[in-house]
Write a protein that holds these residues in place. Structure first.
Motif, mmCIF file in Angstrom:
data_model
loop_
_atom_site.group_PDB
_atom_site.id
_atom_site.type_symbol
_atom_site.label_atom_id
_atom_site.label_comp_id
_atom_site.label_asym_id
_atom_site.label_seq_id
_atom_site.Cartn_x
_atom_site.Cartn_y
_atom_site.Cartn_z
ATOM 1 N N ARG A 104 0.843 -1.191 0.000
ATOM 2 C CA ARG A 104 0.000 0.000 0.000
ATOM 3 C C ARG A 104 0.880 1.244 0.000
ATOM 4 O O ARG A 104 1.809 1.360 0.797
ATOM 5 C CB ARG A 104 -0.917 0.015 1.227
ATOM 6 N N ILE A 106 0.626 5.159 0.693
ATOM 7 C CA ILE A 106 -0.328 5.985 1.433
ATOM 8 C C ILE A 106 0.240 7.389 1.627
ATOM 9 O O ILE A 106 1.311 7.569 2.217
ATOM 10 C CB ILE A 106 -0.619 5.368 2.821
ATOM 11 N N GLU A 142 -2.241 -1.222 -3.592
ATOM 12 C CA GLU A 142 -3.204 -0.187 -3.258
ATOM 13 C C GLU A 142 -2.504 1.163 -3.142
ATOM 14 O O GLU A 142 -1.355 1.245 -2.704
ATOM 15 C CB GLU A 142 -3.913 -0.507 -1.945
ATOM 16 N N GLU A 144 -3.439 5.371 -1.950
ATOM 17 C CA GLU A 144 -4.441 6.236 -1.337
ATOM 18 C C GLU A 144 -3.825 7.598 -1.013
ATOM 19 O O GLU A 144 -2.730 7.680 -0.443
ATOM 20 C CB GLU A 144 -4.984 5.600 -0.058
ATOM 21 N N ARG A 189 -7.594 4.873 -4.248
ATOM 22 C CA ARG A 189 -8.654 5.606 -3.559
ATOM 23 C C ARG A 189 -8.171 7.026 -3.289
ATOM 24 O O ARG A 189 -7.067 7.232 -2.790
ATOM 25 C CB ARG A 189 -9.006 4.904 -2.249
ATOM 26 N N ASN A 190 -8.992 8.006 -3.645
ATOM 27 C CA ASN A 190 -8.659 9.415 -3.390
ATOM 28 C C ASN A 190 -7.283 9.753 -3.967
ATOM 29 O O ASN A 190 -6.433 10.342 -3.296
ATOM 30 C CB ASN A 190 -8.699 9.707 -1.884
ATOM 31 N N CYS A 191 -7.069 9.378 -5.224
ATOM 32 C CA CYS A 191 -5.803 9.648 -5.902
ATOM 33 C C CYS A 191 -6.041 10.538 -7.126
ATOM 34 O O CYS A 191 -7.155 10.629 -7.634
ATOM 35 C CB CYS A 191 -5.125 8.347 -6.347
#
Length: 218
Positions: A104, A106, A142, A144, A189-191
């Motif tokens: 991930r 982040i 992933e 984010e 997500r939210n990228c």
């Protein structure tokens, strides 16, 4: 600009308490452009160093979290005058090729405009071939709260710290790509994904999920 610093030990502890039972967390890596690299602590100054370090966990059954502090992180050196060419056996020149799984990325601030992974090359503009910032091989990736940008033909306007902004390499729009993948189960997500021609956000993965993401391209 406010600098976010996070104690990696505390991150690991919180992860262990909150999510180890779900089998999603095992390794914590922190990136901050204002830090000196300390491999023993899992702290890195560049995203490239962090990704290369994370490769050692590619076959692990646990997850690796790479938490990135606000800043602009150049995957490819924009000041290097050398023309990028495909490596032997490749048809595409890449800023970085990496093998990852259960990883991930982040952005720690939660605002994708704060954390920018960048390059600024494209076909005939700093590269021979459709330059692509990243090639990722592996499954379960992933991202984010991050901006992925190829600023070959679009200005990098970094509002948190204008000194990190940079003008586009050229006005003529060419193929300037972001991320090509070889694997399955990629999620963003939210990228934000920024370029002009051939955006290529996680192109090539068998399954990709985009949730609340922004795409800017021609």
């Amino acid at each position: 600009m406010a600098i976010i610093r996070i104690n990696v030990f505390l991150l690991a502890l919180l992860c262990a308490v909150g999510t180890m039972a779900q089998g999603r967390c095992g390794h914590e890596i922190f990136v901050d452009r204002n830090l000196e690299t300390d491999v023993a602590k899992g702290e890195f100054r560049t995203v490239n160093e962090a990704l290369r370090h994370a490769e050692r966990y590619a076959d692990d059954t646990l997850w690796t979290n790479i938490r990135i502090a606000p800043g602009v992180y150049w995957i490819d050196d924009p000041d290097d005058e050398a023309v990028r060419r495909p490596a032997p056996g490749d048809n595409t020149p890449y800023g970085m090729k990496v093998r990852l799984s259960r990883t991930r990325l982040i952005g720690v601030s939660g605002n994708p405009e704060d954390v920018v992974l960048a390059c600024n090359r494209g076909q005939t503009q700093g590269a021979m071939g459709n330059f692509t910032m990243l090639h990722i091989a592996g499954n379960e990736i992933e991202a984010e709260g991050i901006t992925f940008g190829n600023y070959c033909n679009v200005d990098l306007d970094y509002k948190p710290d204008p000194s990190l902004s940079r003008k586009r390499r050229a006005d003529a729009i060419v193929q300037a790509q972001l991320i090509i993948c070889n694997g399955d189960d990629y999620r963003a997500r939210n990228c934000r994904f920024i370029s002009r021609l051939n955006l290529c956000p996680f192109v090539g993965a068998r399954r990709v999920l985009f949730d609340d993401c922004y795409f800017e391209c021609t």
